[in-house]
Design a protein around this motif. Structure first.
Motif, mmCIF file in Angstrom:
data_model
loop_
_atom_site.group_PDB
_atom_site.id
_atom_site.type_symbol
_atom_site.label_atom_id
_atom_site.label_comp_id
_atom_site.label_asym_id
_atom_site.label_seq_id
_atom_site.Cartn_x
_atom_site.Cartn_y
_atom_site.Cartn_z
ATOM 1 N N ILE A 182 0.834 -1.204 0.000
ATOM 2 C CA ILE A 182 0.000 0.000 0.000
ATOM 3 C C ILE A 182 0.871 1.257 0.000
ATOM 4 O O ILE A 182 0.605 2.220 -0.732
ATOM 5 C CB ILE A 182 -0.950 -0.021 1.215
ATOM 6 N N MET A 183 1.926 1.250 0.823
ATOM 7 C CA MET A 183 2.814 2.408 0.844
ATOM 8 C C MET A 183 3.528 2.571 -0.488
ATOM 9 O O MET A 183 3.719 3.695 -0.975
ATOM 10 C CB MET A 183 3.823 2.265 1.986
ATOM 11 N N GLY A 232 -9.361 -3.458 -6.039
ATOM 12 C CA GLY A 232 -7.982 -3.114 -5.724
ATOM 13 C C GLY A 232 -7.497 -3.793 -4.455
ATOM 14 O O GLY A 232 -6.348 -4.248 -4.382
ATOM 15 N N TRP A 233 -8.346 -3.868 -3.454
ATOM 16 C CA TRP A 233 -7.966 -4.562 -2.211
ATOM 17 C C TRP A 233 -7.720 -6.042 -2.464
ATOM 18 O O TRP A 233 -6.828 -6.648 -1.883
ATOM 19 C CB TRP A 233 -9.063 -4.380 -1.154
ATOM 20 N N ARG A 234 -8.506 -6.613 -3.350
ATOM 21 C CA ARG A 234 -8.384 -8.055 -3.621
ATOM 22 C C ARG A 234 -7.015 -8.410 -4.175
ATOM 23 O O ARG A 234 -6.557 -9.555 -4.029
ATOM 24 C CB ARG A 234 -9.484 -8.465 -4.620
ATOM 25 N N GLY A 263 -8.595 -11.918 0.636
ATOM 26 C CA GLY A 263 -9.478 -12.779 -0.131
ATOM 27 C C GLY A 263 -10.800 -12.093 -0.433
ATOM 28 O O GLY A 263 -11.015 -10.915 -0.078
ATOM 29 N N PRO A 264 -11.717 -12.806 -1.072
ATOM 30 C CA PRO A 264 -13.003 -12.193 -1.445
ATOM 31 C C PRO A 264 -13.773 -11.649 -0.251
ATOM 32 O O PRO A 264 -14.355 -10.564 -0.339
ATOM 33 C CB PRO A 264 -13.753 -13.352 -2.118
ATOM 34 N N TYR A 265 -13.795 -12.383 0.868
ATOM 35 C CA TYR A 265 -14.546 -11.901 2.026
ATOM 36 C C TYR A 265 -13.967 -10.589 2.563
ATOM 37 O O TYR A 265 -14.682 -9.612 2.766
ATOM 38 C CB TYR A 265 -14.584 -12.945 3.150
ATOM 39 N N ILE A 317 -14.191 -4.724 3.553
ATOM 40 C CA ILE A 317 -13.607 -3.384 3.473
ATOM 41 C C ILE A 317 -14.394 -2.529 2.483
ATOM 42 O O ILE A 317 -14.690 -1.354 2.742
ATOM 43 C CB ILE A 317 -12.129 -3.475 3.061
ATOM 44 N N GLY A 318 -14.752 -3.123 1.349
ATOM 45 C CA GLY A 318 -15.512 -2.375 0.348
ATOM 46 C C GLY A 318 -16.845 -1.885 0.875
ATOM 47 O O GLY A 318 -17.230 -0.728 0.656
#
Length: 344
Positions: free
Chosen positions: A100-101, A112-114, A120-122, A127-128
């Protein structure tokens, strides 16, 4: 929305219940931001809310933001994570913080987080929904249980997961859910944790009791069904406790991969299916010139699909400058290794 199995219950009714009955949790005390939600979701994987609460506050005090987490040495994070188990979570958390940094900031959506390590998907959906306001329904064990009962899905887990996911996604068609996706996700979590519990669900006070197919059929307590568990693997190991007169204990850091990867531990043999004879185990002692004495008793620890039985052998030396005081070892060691200390 109407699915082939019938209409979804009202998201507005669940949100009204949540507004009255939401649990007070540390990660809900402030406006949701990606870092706080991410850390809480990673900690909560395979760990109870009761255990995570105080550790979450302590973690944020030590690593208040993603920059602090990324800048920390692995040893600092490993020490802070000791006792929470499933240590690959901590390694991935560290790697993702650094990613992330490197990319200049948090991803702006769940996709993007995935792409980050360990997400993972969960976790991406949680977060989404909670931090980014995306109309997503994170599918954890609580949500699977609620949905399986609402629609009386008798297909055993894990085979039922795709269907349960599609049914959960059906809630996104409701305007009330789309207006408050984060609250809706957390309402589902709370419903599963406090009312639609694994055993003896409190159907009489459930906000969705009128629309629950399993409750109507009297089978809510039986769902979701689960396929038989795979046989657990037995592992055996011998560990070596080298102590000096000042009470310092020799520790080493385990390899990055595998069980307890990257965590502090007592030196020892590999863990394998066959028990170790003393003479064979001694080839793995940190020093072969000492008089190692087998201590009575064993320590046992359960991993996800494996049961570990450990013995300990003890030797003493006058001075061990590189050793760690026993009280510090108690704080820094993972739970499996802490179970060896009483055998000393």
């Amino acid at each position: 929305m109407t699915s082939p199995l019938g209409a979804h219950p009202s998201a507005a009714e669940l949100l009204a219940w949540y507004d009255r009955a939401a649990r007070r949790l540390a990660w809900r005390d402030a406006a949701p931001d990606p870092y706080r939600i991410w850390v809480s979701e990673v900690m909560l994987q395979q760990t109870t809310v009761a255990a995570v609460g105080p550790r979450y506050a302590r973690f944020l005090a030590r690593f208040p933001d993603v920059a602090a987490l990324a800048a920390a040495d692995w040893s600092e994070l490993a020490e802070e994570w000791a006792g929470l188990g499933y240590y690959a979570r901590a390694r991935n958390l560290h790697a993702a913080a650094r990613a992330i940094m490197a990319m200049g900031g948090f991803p702006t959506d769940s996709t993007g987080w995935r792409a980050l390590p360990g997400i993972g998907p969960y976790t991406a959906s949680a977060i989404g929904a909670i931090a980014l306001g995306e109309p997503l329904v994170p599918l954890d064990g609580n949500v699977e249980r609620v949905v399986a009962r609402l629609f009386a899905i008798e297909t055993p887990l894990p085979a039922a997961k795709p269907l349960l996911g599609r049914l959960a996604d059906g809630f996104t068609a409701q305007p009330a859910m789309r207006a408050r996706p984060g609250d809706f996700a957390q309402a589902l979590f709370d419903l599963g944790a406090t009312i639609c519990t694994p055993r003896s669900p409190a159907c009489a006070i459930c906000p969705w009791r009128e629309g629950c197919r399993a409750a109507a059929r009297g089978i809510a307590g039986e769902l979701p069904r689960k396929s038989p568990k795979a046989a657990r693997t037995a592992l055996h190991g011998v560990h070596f406790a080298l102590l000096d007169e000042a009470g310092r204990l020799l520790l080493e850091r385990r390899p990055e991969s595998g069980l307890l990867g990257g965590m502090l531990a007592l030196p020892g043999t590999p863990w394998r299916a066959e028990p170790w004879a003393d003479a064979e185990a001694l080839a793995h002692a940190p020093r072969t010139d000492l008089d190692w004495q087998a201590r009575p008793g064993v320590a046992q620890h359960g991993f996800t699909h494996r049961d570990l039985t450990m013995r300990v052998m003890l030797a003493r030396v006058p001075e061990l400058p590189e050793g760690v005081p026993l009280d510090q070892a108690t704080r820094s060691l993972p739970s499996a290794m802490k179970k060896l200390l009483p055998l000393l």
